[in-house]
Motif scaffolding. Structure first.
Motif, mmCIF file in Angstrom:
data_model
loop_
_atom_site.group_PDB
_atom_site.id
_atom_site.type_symbol
_atom_site.label_atom_id
_atom_site.label_comp_id
_atom_site.label_asym_id
_atom_site.label_seq_id
_atom_site.Cartn_x
_atom_site.Cartn_y
_atom_site.Cartn_z
ATOM 1 N N ALA A 108 0.898 -1.365 0.077
ATOM 2 C CA ALA A 108 0.028 -0.018 0.002
ATOM 3 C C ALA A 108 0.828 1.379 0.162
ATOM 4 O O ALA A 108 2.107 1.305 0.281
ATOM 5 C CB ALA A 108 -0.873 0.143 1.113
ATOM 6 N N CYS A 109 0.183 2.406 -0.042
ATOM 7 C CA CYS A 109 0.855 3.627 -0.110
ATOM 8 C C CYS A 109 1.936 3.989 1.335
ATOM 9 O O CYS A 109 2.585 4.661 1.009
ATOM 10 C CB CYS A 109 0.105 4.904 -0.399
ATOM 11 N N SER A 110 1.446 3.040 2.214
ATOM 12 C CA SER A 110 2.328 3.398 3.622
ATOM 13 C C SER A 110 3.672 2.592 3.479
ATOM 14 O O SER A 110 4.416 2.987 4.246
ATOM 15 C CB SER A 110 1.404 2.413 4.571
ATOM 16 N N LEU A 111 3.877 2.129 2.159
ATOM 17 C CA LEU A 111 5.245 1.533 2.050
ATOM 18 C C LEU A 111 6.122 2.882 2.101
ATOM 19 O O LEU A 111 7.277 2.805 2.451
ATOM 20 C CB LEU A 111 5.499 0.937 0.784
ATOM 21 N N ALA A 112 5.454 3.912 1.373
ATOM 22 C CA ALA A 112 6.525 5.159 1.540
ATOM 23 C C ALA A 112 7.031 5.512 3.006
ATOM 24 O O ALA A 112 8.282 5.966 3.013
ATOM 25 C CB ALA A 112 5.703 6.237 0.785
ATOM 26 N N ASP A 113 6.024 5.540 4.055
ATOM 27 C CA ASP A 113 6.342 5.984 5.272
ATOM 28 C C ASP A 113 7.363 5.032 5.814
ATOM 29 O O ASP A 113 8.052 5.272 6.672
ATOM 30 C CB ASP A 113 4.855 6.136 5.787
ATOM 31 N N HIS A 114 7.033 3.703 5.565
ATOM 32 C CA HIS A 114 7.720 2.647 6.136
ATOM 33 C C HIS A 114 9.481 2.892 5.790
ATOM 34 O O HIS A 114 10.252 2.659 6.554
ATOM 35 C CB HIS A 114 7.256 1.084 5.664
ATOM 36 N N ILE A 115 9.389 3.265 4.546
ATOM 37 C CA ILE A 115 10.828 3.341 4.015
ATOM 38 C C ILE A 115 11.434 4.482 4.463
ATOM 39 O O ILE A 115 12.641 4.626 5.102
ATOM 40 C CB ILE A 115 11.102 3.609 2.158
ATOM 41 N N ALA A 116 10.544 5.772 4.868
ATOM 42 C CA ALA A 116 11.246 6.859 5.479
ATOM 43 C C ALA A 116 11.421 6.711 6.754
ATOM 44 O O ALA A 116 12.571 7.261 7.211
ATOM 45 C CB ALA A 116 10.047 7.988 5.249
ATOM 46 N N LEU A 117 10.657 5.980 7.685
ATOM 47 C CA LEU A 117 11.131 5.656 8.975
ATOM 48 C C LEU A 117 12.632 5.282 8.952
ATOM 49 O O LEU A 117 13.297 5.344 10.023
ATOM 50 C CB LEU A 117 10.004 4.926 9.733
ATOM 51 N N LEU A 118 12.677 4.193 8.157
ATOM 52 C CA LEU A 118 13.805 3.304 8.156
ATOM 53 C C LEU A 118 15.073 4.022 7.655
ATOM 54 O O LEU A 118 16.239 4.198 8.254
ATOM 55 C CB LEU A 118 13.854 2.081 7.100
ATOM 56 N N SER A 160 18.367 -0.414 -4.388
ATOM 57 C CA SER A 160 19.759 -0.430 -3.949
ATOM 58 C C SER A 160 19.905 -0.012 -2.566
ATOM 59 O O SER A 160 20.849 -0.401 -1.762
ATOM 60 C CB SER A 160 20.825 -0.170 -5.011
ATOM 61 N N ARG A 161 18.878 0.717 -2.258
ATOM 62 C CA ARG A 161 19.092 1.286 -0.683
ATOM 63 C C ARG A 161 18.695 0.395 0.450
ATOM 64 O O ARG A 161 17.463 -0.378 0.234
ATOM 65 C CB ARG A 161 18.434 2.550 -0.645
ATOM 66 N N PRO A 162 19.568 0.134 1.502
ATOM 67 C CA PRO A 162 19.332 -0.708 2.472
ATOM 68 C C PRO A 162 18.002 -0.700 3.272
ATOM 69 O O PRO A 162 17.362 -1.301 3.644
ATOM 70 C CB PRO A 162 20.454 -0.444 3.488
ATOM 71 N N ALA A 163 17.429 0.924 3.314
ATOM 72 C CA ALA A 163 16.027 1.038 3.993
ATOM 73 C C ALA A 163 14.989 0.403 3.151
ATOM 74 O O ALA A 163 13.963 -0.066 3.640
ATOM 75 C CB ALA A 163 16.122 2.400 4.135
ATOM 76 N N ALA A 164 15.193 0.568 1.815
ATOM 77 C CA ALA A 164 14.007 0.154 0.931
ATOM 78 C C ALA A 164 13.912 -1.336 0.972
ATOM 79 O O ALA A 164 12.951 -1.927 1.092
ATOM 80 C CB ALA A 164 14.257 0.765 -0.585
ATOM 81 N N GLN A 165 15.221 -1.966 0.812
ATOM 82 C CA GLN A 165 15.168 -3.331 0.936
ATOM 83 C C GLN A 165 14.777 -3.773 2.400
ATOM 84 O O GLN A 165 13.940 -5.047 2.347
ATOM 85 C CB GLN A 165 16.476 -3.935 1.015
ATOM 86 N N ALA A 166 15.021 -3.099 3.341
ATOM 87 C CA ALA A 166 14.496 -3.766 4.637
ATOM 88 C C ALA A 166 12.740 -3.510 4.949
ATOM 89 O O ALA A 166 12.129 -4.307 5.427
ATOM 90 C CB ALA A 166 14.978 -2.966 5.565
ATOM 91 N N ALA A 167 12.168 -2.494 4.351
ATOM 92 C CA ALA A 167 10.832 -2.191 4.293
ATOM 93 C C ALA A 167 10.400 -3.440 3.500
ATOM 94 O O ALA A 167 9.193 -3.961 3.754
ATOM 95 C CB ALA A 167 10.475 -0.976 3.991
#
Ligand SMILES: N[C@@H](CCC(=O)N[C@@H](CS)C(=O)NCC(=O)O)C(=O)O
Length: 204
Positions: free
Chosen positions: A9-19, A180-187
């Protein structure tokens, strides 16, 4: 802080931002059909709007609406924002465009659009992404590092691939940079979505 999200969902954007921010936060997924959270709570008790994202702050305040949450995160963690005199305004301009134009244009795809409506939506989304790509200034929307607007755009690019929407070349590259960004991969890992980006990166 606690993020309520739903996979892809669009909440993935916030998830990545927090990480990306290195924030300390809890997260819980929500079944958007039943409005139950993973722990069995009624999500309508968190927000009567019943949709994600919702971010519960440490003092109990509940933030909703992606534009507001992402703007709040960029203010709290300035590396996620855009600098300069017009920085915040440009960021809000991009967030509003992604939310009210691009995100909204996906409606026939997620909901019960017929084939004609879906074909029209594909055209519209491609045109909107072309518009956004024209104002891009660097590897990301606002230069060499991503802002919260890039995180939201990244979700739209994942949706575009899922629904076979043509994406401008510049955004194919931006998507790869995001992956390629670790935060995106973690989310993506947390949301069970790593398989969606397997072609972009190899996980040895
Ligand atoms: N206006 C809201 C819309 C958020 C939204 O569309 N969330 C979707 C997921 S991407 C959702 O939770 N849909 C479930 C529903 O509306 O019941 C925002 O911009 O944050």
């Amino acid at each position: 802080m606690k993020l309520y999200y739903s996979p892809l969902a669009c909440s993935l954007a916030d998830h990545i931002a927090l990480l990306e921010a290195g924030a300390t936060f809890e997260r819980e997924s929500v079944d958007l059909k039943t409005k139950r959270t993973a722990s069995g709570a009624d999500f309508n008790d968190v927000t009567p709007k019943g949709y994600v994202p919702a971010l519960v702050l440490d003092d109990g305040e509940v933030l909703t609406e992606n534009i507001a949450i992402l703007d709040w995160l960029a203010t709290k963690y300035p590396t996620l924002g855009v600098s300069g005199e017009l920085g915040r305004t440009r960021l809000l301009e991009a967030l509003a465009f992604i939310s009210t134009e691009v995100h909204r244009a996906f409606k026939p795809m997620w909901h019960t659009g017929n084939d004609i409506q879906k074909a029209q939506a594909r055209e519209t989304i491609s045109r909107l992404l072309d518009n956004l790509a024209e104002s891009r200034d660097g590897d990301f929307l606002f230069g060499a590092t991503p802002s919260v607007a890039d995180f939201y755009l990244f979700v739209m690019l994942l949706w575009a691939e899922r629904f076979d929407v043509r994406t401008p070349e510049a955004f194919v590259a931006l998507r790869r940079r995001m992956v390629s960004r670790p935060a995106a991969q973690a989310a993506l890992r947390e949301e069970g979505l790593l398989k969606l980006v397997e072609t972009d990166v190899s996980y040895a």
